[in-house]
Design a protein around this motif. Structure first.
Motif, PDB file in Angstrom:
ATOM      1  N   PHE A 185       0.813  -1.214   0.000  1.00 48.23           N
ATOM      2  CA  PHE A 185       0.000   0.000   0.000  1.00 48.23           C
ATOM      3  C   PHE A 185       0.845   1.262   0.000  1.00 48.23           C
ATOM      4  CE2 PHE A 185      -3.244  -3.013   0.600  1.00 48.23           C
ATOM      5  CZ  PHE A 185      -4.230  -2.493  -0.200  1.00 48.23           C
ATOM      6  N   VAL A 186       2.054   1.168   0.512  1.00 50.89           N
ATOM      7  CA  VAL A 186       2.988   2.279   0.324  1.00 50.89           C
ATOM      8  C   VAL A 186       3.261   2.447  -1.171  1.00 50.89           C
ATOM      9  CG1 VAL A 186       5.394   2.928   0.602  1.00 50.89           C
ATOM     10  CG2 VAL A 186       4.080   2.209   2.566  1.00 50.89           C
ATOM     11  N   LYS A 187       3.404   1.321  -1.846  1.00 51.56           N
ATOM     12  CA  LYS A 187       3.631   1.367  -3.288  1.00 51.56           C
ATOM     13  C   LYS A 187       2.467   2.035  -4.005  1.00 51.56           C
ATOM     14  CE  LYS A 187       3.283  -2.338  -6.451  1.00 51.56           C
ATOM     15  NZ  LYS A 187       3.754  -3.649  -6.894  1.00 51.56           N
ATOM     16  N   VAL A 188       1.243   1.661  -3.634  1.00 46.96           N
ATOM     17  CA  VAL A 188       0.087   2.258  -4.298  1.00 46.96           C
ATOM     18  C   VAL A 188       0.020   3.745  -4.018  1.00 46.96           C
ATOM     19  CG1 VAL A 188      -2.406   2.285  -4.441  1.00 46.96           C
ATOM     20  CG2 VAL A 188      -1.222   0.136  -4.270  1.00 46.96           C
ATOM     21  N   SER A 189       0.224   4.128  -2.744  1.00 44.90           N
ATOM     22  CA  SER A 189       0.066   5.558  -2.474  1.00 44.90           C
ATOM     23  C   SER A 189       1.165   6.357  -3.136  1.00 44.90           C
ATOM     24  CB  SER A 189       0.008   5.847  -0.975  1.00 44.90           C
ATOM     25  OG  SER A 189       0.647   4.873  -0.246  1.00 44.90           O
ATOM     26  N   GLN A 190       2.385   5.793  -3.181  1.00 48.36           N
ATOM     27  CA  GLN A 190       3.463   6.509  -3.864  1.00 48.36           C
ATOM     28  C   GLN A 190       3.133   6.654  -5.346  1.00 48.36           C
ATOM     29  OE1 GLN A 190       6.286   8.100  -3.920  1.00 48.36           O
ATOM     30  NE2 GLN A 190       7.132   7.597  -5.918  1.00 48.36           N
ATOM     31  N   SER A 191       2.653   5.578  -5.970  1.00 50.71           N
ATOM     32  CA  SER A 191       2.579   5.641  -7.426  1.00 50.71           C
ATOM     33  C   SER A 191       1.222   6.116  -7.928  1.00 50.71           C
ATOM     34  CB  SER A 191       2.939   4.290  -8.033  1.00 50.71           C
ATOM     35  OG  SER A 191       2.220   3.290  -7.410  1.00 50.71           O
ATOM     36  N   VAL A 192       0.222   6.265  -7.078  1.00 50.91           N
ATOM     37  CA  VAL A 192      -1.046   6.812  -7.550  1.00 50.91           C
ATOM     38  C   VAL A 192      -1.291   8.206  -6.984  1.00 50.91           C
ATOM     39  CG1 VAL A 192      -3.533   6.515  -7.596  1.00 50.91           C
ATOM     40  CG2 VAL A 192      -2.065   4.550  -7.856  1.00 50.91           C
ATOM     41  N   PHE A 193      -1.129   8.346  -5.679  1.00 47.44           N
ATOM     42  CA  PHE A 193      -1.589   9.582  -5.057  1.00 47.44           C
ATOM     43  C   PHE A 193      -0.461  10.575  -4.786  1.00 47.44           C
ATOM     44  CE2 PHE A 193      -4.923   6.542  -4.069  1.00 47.44           C
ATOM     45  CZ  PHE A 193      -6.002   7.248  -4.549  1.00 47.44           C
ATOM     46  N   PHE A 194       0.751  10.083  -4.570  1.00 46.93           N
ATOM     47  CA  PHE A 194       1.837  11.021  -4.288  1.00 46.93           C
ATOM     48  C   PHE A 194       2.821  10.999  -5.443  1.00 46.93           C
ATOM     49  CE2 PHE A 194       0.271  10.005   0.017  1.00 46.93           C
ATOM     50  CZ  PHE A 194      -0.203  11.255   0.305  1.00 46.93           C
ATOM     51  N   GLY A 195       3.975  11.592  -5.198  1.00 45.22           N
ATOM     52  CA  GLY A 195       4.919  11.696  -6.292  1.00 45.22           C
ATOM     53  C   GLY A 195       4.492  12.829  -7.214  1.00 45.22           C
ATOM     54  N   GLN A 196       4.966  12.811  -8.437  1.00 47.44           N
ATOM     55  CA  GLN A 196       4.686  13.927  -9.348  1.00 47.44           C
ATOM     56  C   GLN A 196       3.505  13.626 -10.257  1.00 47.44           C
ATOM     57  OE1 GLN A 196       8.055  15.406 -11.410  1.00 47.44           O
ATOM     58  NE2 GLN A 196       9.211  15.750  -9.536  1.00 47.44           N
ATOM     59  N   LEU A 197       2.794  14.668 -10.574  1.00 48.68           N
ATOM     60  CA  LEU A 197       1.609  14.544 -11.412  1.00 48.68           C
ATOM     61  C   LEU A 197       2.029  14.513 -12.881  1.00 48.68           C
ATOM     62  CD1 LEU A 197      -1.494  14.625 -10.983  1.00 48.68           C
ATOM     63  CD2 LEU A 197      -1.366  17.028 -11.528  1.00 48.68           C
ATOM     64  N   PRO A 198       1.712  13.450 -13.610  1.00 47.88           N
ATOM     65  CA  PRO A 198       2.061  13.439 -15.033  1.00 47.88           C
ATOM     66  C   PRO A 198       1.264  14.498 -15.795  1.00 47.88           C
ATOM     67  CG  PRO A 198       1.502  11.235 -14.258  1.00 47.88           C
ATOM     68  CD  PRO A 198       1.112  12.186 -13.183  1.00 47.88           C
TER      69      PRO A 198
END
Lengths: 181, 642, 323
Positions: free
Chosen positions: B441-454
């Motif tokens: 779930f850390v993976k999901v939140s990093q790659s869907v909700f956080f990080g940079q917006l494409p």
């Protein structure tokens, strides 16, 4: 009380961020030598930071090649205030032996305010250390100036010095306090 | 005829309104408003009927036996169609009705762009009615009928967006293996009928335990495999991934929160009531083993996924593994923990699937490698998702932690009491699975909700209020059931656990007092008290109080300092100052994708992962073969053990 | 009056001792001593012992830049939540053998509460939008997974040993473990607990992200990973959380394995506890830091799941057979 504590601490815990702007690596290894057990810069609280966001002192070496100049300036602008800029070696001051080359953009002081410039090709570790320690004093002054400005009602502190007008290329003297070898 | 508003009629009402709603929705035809009103009314009425039953069944401990058309047993044979509601049935009924209600609220906004929505609601209500009918039914053949209704409704709903990639394939796989499961249940039912000449659950429970022979045991294996396919536990987990991935999110909620629960309910009824075989260490071993394997295999499969919904699907089975493990312990604490986790799973997994649906609707994809930075565009969805993610990974004080904590205690206590080191491994696997869940779930939140917006998702908007409201219900329930653990165990899971250990009452309330001891003689089930001690303590509210005081204190101190005078990109300040540090380069959108985020872990397990990759071929023939092999093994095991 | 008094005492526990202020001072001192000792081992003069304090206060005075790509709320809230969660753990850990706040959380809860500060860092880094943070959080999560297995085994074997001795079969309650040790001497003296104690000491540097196990924050490689975009006060709070974590984990070790040596006077015990924590830090964090090079993340994972887990497993097996 805390304000004084923070001001005192500012001078005691300067973290360095090193930018190589096309240096021949001579100054870089001297900077590393400063951190070795023989000179041990950590006794003054110096530490190499990995990211410009953590840094207080930006150490620039190299003659600012055309490619590295915008990157250097961008990285410098990412350092939070109060910050000091220290150049190491003659290259960022004057261009040194590369002066006149089509791809060398030195001196750095054309673009940003340089606080301390350590001259030499390459400067001795002692000289670098001296320059860095002087920079910590300047950091403290900047912090005090910021507090003063805040007292006088400027919420965001004194205007950042990075956006000064870029003077013409020829008539720029090397600014800052020079440290002789 | 008794008063029609008496609560004894409520079970049948709760099923009836859903099926009635299914037909009314069709009659409503093109009228959108009417259709929504019918659907919402049906699910609300069903939920209300079941909530009204909490008082008599959960608190007063009554068991409601209801004969359709008042055809009560004559001559010792129960011929009529019966509903029987004890605390266990009601517990699952409540879970299911809640999930159905929320999913229906969500569907109204979520399905607004789809075609043929009236068929959707018809199937939706058929599915809901089927599942509630299954858990309230007191009759094995009715259970089979309900299984058929829900399986076909679920298959059709899986393929509802049949223009989407993979929807038909997923539905086909589900159909094939689902049919194998249903056939197993039918065959098992027939064999039991041939032996006992009755289909009534209570009567079967009285007859079978004293009359084990080869055919009843084979029937047991058949029924066990049949319900396993409904619960998607190992080896039926690959189906779940496909079905969840393809179905609309509101249906994924039902498949994961409702269908799997019906399978678990079937297994509990089968092992604790019909065959009363859970006192045997070898049967406990079977369930705990399958549960632990489901837990671990599915969580590692989930780590390898790069699609949001497939990842959630595997986690769903992993959590069902917890439920099965805890329920297989045959201790009061174990059953309580298992049921608690079953409830929590419905809540948090429902929330997560709805969040995935929200992401899918606004961006058009659920690929973890393509998404990123949505928290700036969809802040509410992000908060709701995080509540779900923390719940499922068991972060205190959310509900997942409360139930997982009980599962650990239950498995370890069982290990200590029985001296069997196998249960200790179940504890360890459960604890490790929990941290791996957190990782994915850390993976999901990093790659869907956080990080940079494409770039392409710059204009994404927050989802409409209707969808956020539905997610909000689940989120609030997740927090409440986490904070008030003692209330939940006292009012919901303990009565249900008591019902599991009170088979005699189940039989007697259906067929008259003294029936169990008359038929079973000395073997009549003895009521065991549901008492358990915890080896540790957990007071979420106290902890929360401490945390809040500290948060307040630190925030105050921080605000008195310079914490509030932060620099933001308000005006065009120095160029590059607010860019991401990128080694001095101009900041370009660069998102660390979710595909292979934890390679440090996966590298060490590469042989395992490549083995798993080869095993899950995605070919339906293989999965059908797995089903047959599993059936053969189950038969063999049970013939040896029982 | 009594209520006001008791709530003041309660607030005192939370904010002063053994809560926030005590954690702050102890954590800072331990980190300072660690840096000094590492310097001495490398024949350097080293920074003053108060250096972490200077660092912290300096960072408080710096500008806090929020990157344009970051989610402001999460970016700023994460450090505070992490720090608060870290301090709360300290409240549940008995001071040698005197529990301060009991009846709230047991060993398994501690195992999960220890995740919250790490998670706060992960989400804060994740919200900053930096790709360095992406790599960093991946490694941090793998480190957490790596340390989880040995920790689980250690906690289970402690629970079993104390449970065996107390006749309940199993005991997760920290205050019971403390009471047992106060009555019967430290758990460290039991043969079955020695491997668990060793494993716990090996886990501590990994859990705190100290040197050979700091792949997640490799400052020379990925710019301190999750902290790459942090500056000013939030960065200072993260540094403080790290410092407290070192102290908390060593204090947890003391409470679990060296419980019987207290005097019963809380303040004196706190000093003794602090002294032991310093010694443990010097041996198991500073020494290891000074003599090793950073491990790659897959080596780290392998080390914890094979070597350390085996040591912990030995303890569990011994405890299982009642030794």
């Amino acid at each position: 009380m805390f304000k004084n504590l923070i001001t005192e601490s500012t001078a005691k815990s300067p973290w360095l961020f090193h930018i190589n702007s096309g240096s021949c690596n001579g100054c870089d290894i001297e900077l590393v030598a400063v951190l070795t057990p023989r000179y041990d810069a950590e006794r003054f609280g110096f530490k190499l930071a990995g990211s410009p966001r953590h840094a207080d002192i930006v150490v620039v070496s190299g003659p600012l090649t055309q490619q590295s100049l915008p990157r250097t300036l961008r990285a410098i602008s990412q350092v939070p205030e109060p910050r000091c800029i220290v150049t190491i070696g003659s290259c960022p001051q004057s261009g040194n032996v590369f002066k006149g080359s089509y791809s060398v953009m030195a001196p750095l002081s054309k673009y940003v305010h340089v606080d301390v410039a350590v001259a030499g090709c390459t400067p001795k570790p002692e000289a670098i250390m001296d320059g860095l320690v002087q920079a910590t004093e300047i950091l403290k002054e900047k912090r005090k100036a910021w507090l003063e400005a805040k007292k006088n009602g400027l919420k965001d502190g004194p205007k950042a010095e990075t956006e000064q007008e870029v003077p013409a290329a020829e008539d720029v003297p090397a600014s800052g306090e020079e440290v002789q070898q | 005829m008794t008063n029609l508003l008496s609560y004894t009629h409520f079970p049948v009402y709760s099923i009836m309104v859903l099926f009635l709603g299914a037909f009314l929705v069709v009659i409503a035809g093109k009228s959108k408003a009417l259709r929504h009103i019918f659907a919402i009314c049906a699910v609300t009425a069903s939920l209300a009927c079941l909530i009204a039953l909490i008082k008599p069944v959960m608190i007063d401990g009554e068991v409601i036996a209801y004969w359709m058309g008042a055809r009560e047993p004559a001559g010792g044979y129960a011929i009529g169609i019966a509903l029987e509601v004890d605390a266990l049935s009601l517990f699952f009924g409540l879970l299911i009705a809640t999930a159905v209600f929320v999913s229906c609220c969500y569907s109204i906004t979520y399905m607004r762009f789809d075609e043929n929505v009236s068929q959707y609601y018809t199937l939706f209500l058929m599915l809901s009615g089927g599942v509630i009918g299954l858990v309230l039914s007191g009759d094995l053949f009715n259970m089979f009928i309900m299984v058929e209704i829900l399986t076909f409704a679920a298959v059709a709903l899986t393929a509802f967006r049949n223009k989407a990639h993979g929807a038909l394939e997923a539905a086909f796989k589900y159909l094939v293996v689902g049919c194998i499961g249903s056939t197993c249940i039918l065959a098992g039912t027939i064999m039991l009928y041939a032996q006992a000449r009755t289909l009534n659950f209570a009567q079967l429970s009285a007859f079978i335990p004293g009359n084990f022979n080869t055919s009843t045991i084979i029937a047991f294996a058949l029924l066990y495999i049949g319900f396993s396919t409904k619960a998607f536990i190992v080896p039926f987990h690959p189906l779940a991934a496909d079905a969840h991935g393809a179905a609309p999110a509101s249906i994924s909620v039902l498949i994961s929160g409702v269908l799997t629960k019906s399978g678990i309910y079937g297994i509990i009824r089968l092992t604790y009531f019909l065959f009363q075989s859970m006192a045997l260490g070898k049967m406990q071993f079977l369930l705990v083993f399958i549960g632990s394997v489901s837990m671990f295999v599915c969580v590692t499969m989930a780590l390898a996924q790069h699609d949001f919904k497939r990842l959630l699907a595997f986690h769903s089975i992993s959590q069902i593994g917890y439920v099965l493990t805890a329920c297989g312990l045959c201790t009061a604490l174990g059953i309580s923990a298992g049921l608690y986790h079953a409830m929590n799973h419905t809540l948090f997994k429902g929330l997560l699937f709805l969040a995935a649906g929200a992401v899918l609707q606004q961006t058009g994809t659920t690929d973890l490698n393509k998404l990123g930075g949505l928290s700036k565009r969809m802040p509410h969805t992000t908060v709701l998702f995080l509540i779900g993610a923390f719940s499922i990974s068991g972060i205190p004080p959310f509900n997942g932690f409360a139930s997982k904590w009980m599962v650990y205690q239950a498995t370890y206590q069982k290990a200590v009491e029985s001296g069997n080191i196998g249960f200790l491994f179940a504890t360890i696997i459960a604890l490790i699975t929990s941290v791996l869940t957190l990782a994915s779930f850390v993976k999901v939140s990093q790659s869907v909700f956080f990080g940079q917006l494409p770039e392409e998702y710059k204009d994404v908007k927050e989802v409409p209020f209707g969808m956020r409201f539905a997610m909000g219900i689940f989120a609030v329930l997740c927090i409440v059931t986490g904070l008030f653990r003692e209330l939940v165990t006292h009012y919901l899971t303990e009565p249900a656990a008591r019902a599991v250990f009170d088979v005699g009452k189940y039989i007697n309330s259906m067929l008259g007092d003294g029936y169990a001891s008359a038929v079973m003689g000395a073997n009549a089930p003895v009521r065991t008290e549901v008492v358990f001690d915890m080896a540790g303590t957990w007071q979420p509210i106290h902890w929360l109080l401490l945390l809040c005081i500290l948060l307040l204190a630190i925030t105050l101190v921080a605000l008195l300092g310079r914490y509030d005078t932060v620099s933001e990109n308000k005006a065009a300040l120095a160029e590059g100052k607010f860019d991401i540090f990128f080694g001095g380069e101009k900041s370009v959108p660069s998102q660390v994708g979710g595909g292979d985020l934890f390679w440090g872990f996966k590298h060490n397990w590469r042989h395992y992962f490549s083995f798993m990759h080869d095993l899950h071929s995605g070919i339906v023939n293989d999965y059908a073969l797995w089903a047959v092999v599993a059936l053969a093994l189950a038969m063999l095991y049970m013939l040896i053990v029982l | 009056m009594a209520i006001v008094y008791s709530s003041l005492v309660y607030l005192g526990y939370i904010l002063i001792f053994p809560g926030f202020l005590f954690c702050f001072v102890a954590g800072m001192l331990i980190t300072g001593i660690d840096r000094k000792i590492v310097a001495k081992m490398q024949k350097r003069v080293g920074p003053p012992i108060l250096q972490p304090m200077y660092d912290f206060f300096k960072l408080m005075g710096k500008e806090t830049i929020i990157p344009a790509a970051a989610n402001k709320t999460v970016f700023l809230a994460a450090p505070i939540v992490g720090l608060a969660a870290m301090v709360v753990i300290q409240l549940f850990i008995p001071v040698i053998s005197t529990p301060i706040l009991y009846g709230t959380a047991d060993l398994i809860v501690i195992l999960y509460l220890l995740l919250i500060p790490a998670l706060a860092e992960i989400y804060g880094g994740s919200a900053s939008g930096s790709p360095y943070a992406g790599v960093g959080l991946s490694r941090e999560m793998v480190t957490i997974i790596a340390c989880e297995l040995p920790l689980v085994l250690i906690f289970l074997s402690v629970a079993k040993t104390v449970g065996n001795a107390m006749g309940t079969g199993l005991c997760f309650s920290l205050s019971d473990i403390a009471a047992y040790q106060a009555a019967n001497g430290s758990l460290m003296l039991k043969a079955s607990m020695i491997p668990a104690a060793i494993a716990m000491l090996l886990v501590i540097p990994g859990e705190t992200g100290n040197h050979p196990f700091d792949a997640a924050e490799a400052e020379t490689e990925i710019c301190e990973g999750m902290l790459a975009e942090y500056s000013g006060a939030p960065l200072g709070i993260y540094k403080l959380t790290h410092a407290i974590k070192t102290f908390t984990l060593t204090a947890l070790f003391v409470a679990l394995f060296l419980g019987g040596i207290g005097t019963g006077i809380v303040l004196l015990d706190a000093l003794i506890e602090f002294a032991i924590c310093v010694v443990l830090t010097i041996i198991f964090i500073s020494l290891v830091h000074a003599v090793t090079a950073r491990l790659k993340i897959e080596q780290l994972f392998k080390y914890y799941w094979t070597a350390v887990s085996t040591i912990a497993l030995i303890s569990l097996v011994l405890a299982w057979f009642g030794m």
